[in-house]
Scaffold this active site. Structure first.
Site, PDB file in Angstrom:
ATOM      1  N   VAL A  60       0.810  -1.221   0.000  1.00  0.00           N
ATOM      2  CA  VAL A  60       0.000   0.000   0.000  1.00  0.00           C
ATOM      3  C   VAL A  60       0.844   1.272   0.000  1.00  0.00           C
ATOM      4  O   VAL A  60       0.309   2.364  -0.201  1.00  0.00           O
ATOM      5  CB  VAL A  60      -1.008   0.038   1.175  1.00  0.00           C
ATOM      6  CG1 VAL A  60      -1.991  -1.115   1.102  1.00  0.00           C
ATOM      7  CG2 VAL A  60      -0.300   0.082   2.530  1.00  0.00           C
ATOM      8  N   TYR A 153       2.147   6.046  15.716  1.00  0.00           N
ATOM      9  CA  TYR A 153       0.927   5.292  15.392  1.00  0.00           C
ATOM     10  C   TYR A 153      -0.314   6.163  15.569  1.00  0.00           C
ATOM     11  O   TYR A 153      -1.176   6.239  14.690  1.00  0.00           O
ATOM     12  CB  TYR A 153       0.837   4.041  16.273  1.00  0.00           C
ATOM     13  CG  TYR A 153      -0.417   3.227  16.024  1.00  0.00           C
ATOM     14  CD1 TYR A 153      -0.518   2.384  14.923  1.00  0.00           C
ATOM     15  CD2 TYR A 153      -1.514   3.310  16.883  1.00  0.00           C
ATOM     16  CE1 TYR A 153      -1.672   1.643  14.689  1.00  0.00           C
ATOM     17  CE2 TYR A 153      -2.663   2.576  16.660  1.00  0.00           C
ATOM     18  CZ  TYR A 153      -2.736   1.741  15.563  1.00  0.00           C
ATOM     19  OH  TYR A 153      -3.891   1.014  15.328  1.00  0.00           O
TER      20      TYR A 153
HETATM   21  N1  NAD Z   1      -6.325  -4.792  16.873  1.00  0.00           N
HETATM   22  C1  NAD Z   1      -6.597  -3.657  17.510  1.00  0.00           C
HETATM   23  O1  NAD Z   1      -6.675  -3.565  18.741  1.00  0.00           O
HETATM   24  C2  NAD Z   1      -6.839  -2.406  16.705  1.00  0.00           C
HETATM   25  C3  NAD Z   1      -7.404  -1.289  17.341  1.00  0.00           C
HETATM   26  C4  NAD Z   1      -7.628  -0.129  16.607  1.00  0.00           C
HETATM   27  C5  NAD Z   1      -7.308  -0.086  15.274  1.00  0.00           C
HETATM   28  N2  NAD Z   1      -6.739  -1.182  14.674  1.00  0.00           N
HETATM   29  C6  NAD Z   1      -6.440  -1.098  13.251  1.00  0.00           C
HETATM   30  O2  NAD Z   1      -7.130  -2.161  12.604  1.00  0.00           O
HETATM   31  C7  NAD Z   1      -6.385  -2.579  11.458  1.00  0.00           C
HETATM   32  C8  NAD Z   1      -6.112  -4.065  11.520  1.00  0.00           C
HETATM   33  O3  NAD Z   1      -5.428  -4.376  12.718  1.00  0.00           O
HETATM   34  P1  NAD Z   1      -5.072  -5.881  13.132  1.00  0.00           P
HETATM   35  O4  NAD Z   1      -5.067  -5.934  14.590  1.00  0.00           O
HETATM   36  O5  NAD Z   1      -5.915  -6.808  12.345  1.00  0.00           O
HETATM   37  O6  NAD Z   1      -3.551  -5.944  12.651  1.00  0.00           O
HETATM   38  P2  NAD Z   1      -2.807  -6.901  11.601  1.00  0.00           P
HETATM   39  O7  NAD Z   1      -1.360  -6.594  11.747  1.00  0.00           O
HETATM   40  O8  NAD Z   1      -3.272  -8.295  11.772  1.00  0.00           O
HETATM   41  O9  NAD Z   1      -3.360  -6.403  10.201  1.00  0.00           O
HETATM   42  C9  NAD Z   1      -2.686  -5.491   9.384  1.00  0.00           C
HETATM   43  C10 NAD Z   1      -2.564  -6.074   8.000  1.00  0.00           C
HETATM   44  O10 NAD Z   1      -1.968  -5.083   7.160  1.00  0.00           O
HETATM   45  C11 NAD Z   1      -1.049  -5.748   6.319  1.00  0.00           C
HETATM   46  N3  NAD Z   1      -0.028  -4.806   5.842  1.00  0.00           N
HETATM   47  C12 NAD Z   1       0.987  -4.264   6.570  1.00  0.00           C
HETATM   48  N4  NAD Z   1       1.762  -3.511   5.778  1.00  0.00           N
HETATM   49  C13 NAD Z   1       1.228  -3.572   4.530  1.00  0.00           C
HETATM   50  C14 NAD Z   1       1.595  -3.006   3.276  1.00  0.00           C
HETATM   51  N5  NAD Z   1       2.676  -2.216   3.147  1.00  0.00           N
HETATM   52  N6  NAD Z   1       0.824  -3.274   2.196  1.00  0.00           N
HETATM   53  C15 NAD Z   1      -0.266  -4.087   2.325  1.00  0.00           C
HETATM   54  N7  NAD Z   1      -0.653  -4.667   3.471  1.00  0.00           N
HETATM   55  C16 NAD Z   1       0.087  -4.406   4.566  1.00  0.00           C
HETATM   56  C17 NAD Z   1      -0.450  -6.853   7.181  1.00  0.00           C
HETATM   57  O11 NAD Z   1       0.155  -7.869   6.394  1.00  0.00           O
HETATM   58  C18 NAD Z   1      -1.667  -7.320   7.956  1.00  0.00           C
HETATM   59  O12 NAD Z   1      -2.318  -8.399   7.302  1.00  0.00           O
HETATM   60  C19 NAD Z   1      -5.137  -1.716  11.437  1.00  0.00           C
HETATM   61  O13 NAD Z   1      -5.400  -0.561  10.649  1.00  0.00           O
HETATM   62  C20 NAD Z   1      -4.973  -1.308  12.892  1.00  0.00           C
HETATM   63  O14 NAD Z   1      -4.222  -0.138  13.032  1.00  0.00           O
HETATM   64  C21 NAD Z   1      -6.492  -2.334  15.366  1.00  0.00           C
END
Ligand code: NAD
Length: 246
Positions: A60, A153
């Protein structure tokens, strides 16, 4: 519902939950991720639910990669895309440190994936987005709490709210709505990697005294991507069990 939905970062965690949540019979769900093996696994699970699925490798942070990805997904979608869920981000792998000590290289990397990434994906998808479509950007409730020792972040996710508002105005002229979700701490693999006591973290401070599962956030995404939110745009919906109030 027959629509084409593109989920970035769909290899696991929240992205996989979103992909499965949009896997209505007849829907086309594109799962895109830098982790293409994980995206393929999610796509297989989507097909088990009766929807069509496509897995695409994308970085991305790259204009070329996002443009190629968007064109491939639009072709899969019969010439267009109805819903973009900008979910990909760097989350668990980020070093937590006082802001004076954040490594500038890590700052740049976080901004590239978490803020530039959603912009590039929206930019690449824009020519393919159908009228009446929707963009859902995944921010974070850390923007509201000002989560300490995580400034890069938190700032990147605050930026996601800013680009949501600008995109809502610019795409609104084409009848496309753009909203954000700010999830609270949610139990994904990444969250367990982040802290050992993930299952109990923050539970006492929320109105609902249980941890959030990825599926708890899916309804908000479906709502913001669907006809029940037809006059809502530029908003941020907090999904955190009632921990922050805005
Ligand atoms: N889990 C939580 O507590 C939480 C809370 C608030 C927000 N979020 C947000 O929710 C979303 C998902 O979080 P998650 O917990 O599932 O994390 P995760 O790390 O499992 O998911 C992130 C995904 O993004 C992909 N990714 C990373 N860099 C990339 C790149 N350069 N190009 C394409 N894909 C890429 C990763 O491979 C991964 O599959 C994120 O935006 C995170 O910031 C998560």
């Amino acid at each position: 519902m027959t629509r084409t939905v593109l989920i970035t970062g769909g290899a696991g965690g929240l992205g996989r939950a979103f992909a499965l949540g949009f896997a209505d019979p007849g829907a086309r769900v594109a799962v895109v991720d830098v982790n293409v093996a994980g995206a393929e696994e999610t796509a297989a699970l989507v097909r088990e639910r009766g929807a069509q699925a496509l897995a695409v490798e994308v970085d991305v942070t790259s204009l070329e990669s996002t443009e190629a990805m968007a064109a491939e997904v639009a072709a899969f979608g019969g010439g267009g895309i109805d819903v973009l869920v900008n979910n990909a981000a760097i989350y668990a792998g980020i070093t937590r440190s006082p802001f004076e000590q954040i490594d500038p290289a890590e700052w740049d990397r976080v901004m590239a994936v978490n803020l530039k990434g959603p912009w590039l994906c929206a930019r690449a998808c824009s020519p393919h987005l159908r009228e009446g479509g929707a963009v859902v950007n995944i921010s974070s409730a850390t923007v509201l709490s000002g989560s300490e020792q995580w400034m890069h972040y938190v700032a990147s996710k605050g930026g996601v709210i800013g680009l949501t508002r600008v995109m809502a105005k610019e795409l609104g002229r084409r009848g496309i709505r753009v909203n954000a979700i700010a999830p609270g701490f949610t139990l994904t693999e990444a969250s367990y990697a982040l802290m050992e006591d993930a299952a109990s973290y923050g539970v006492d401070r929320a109105a609902l005294k249980r941890p959030s599962q990825p599926e708890d956030v899916v309804g908000a995404a479906r709502f913001l991507a669907g006809p029940d939110s037809s006059y809502i745009s530029g908003q941020t919906l907090v999904v955190d069990g009632g921990r922050q109030f805005i």
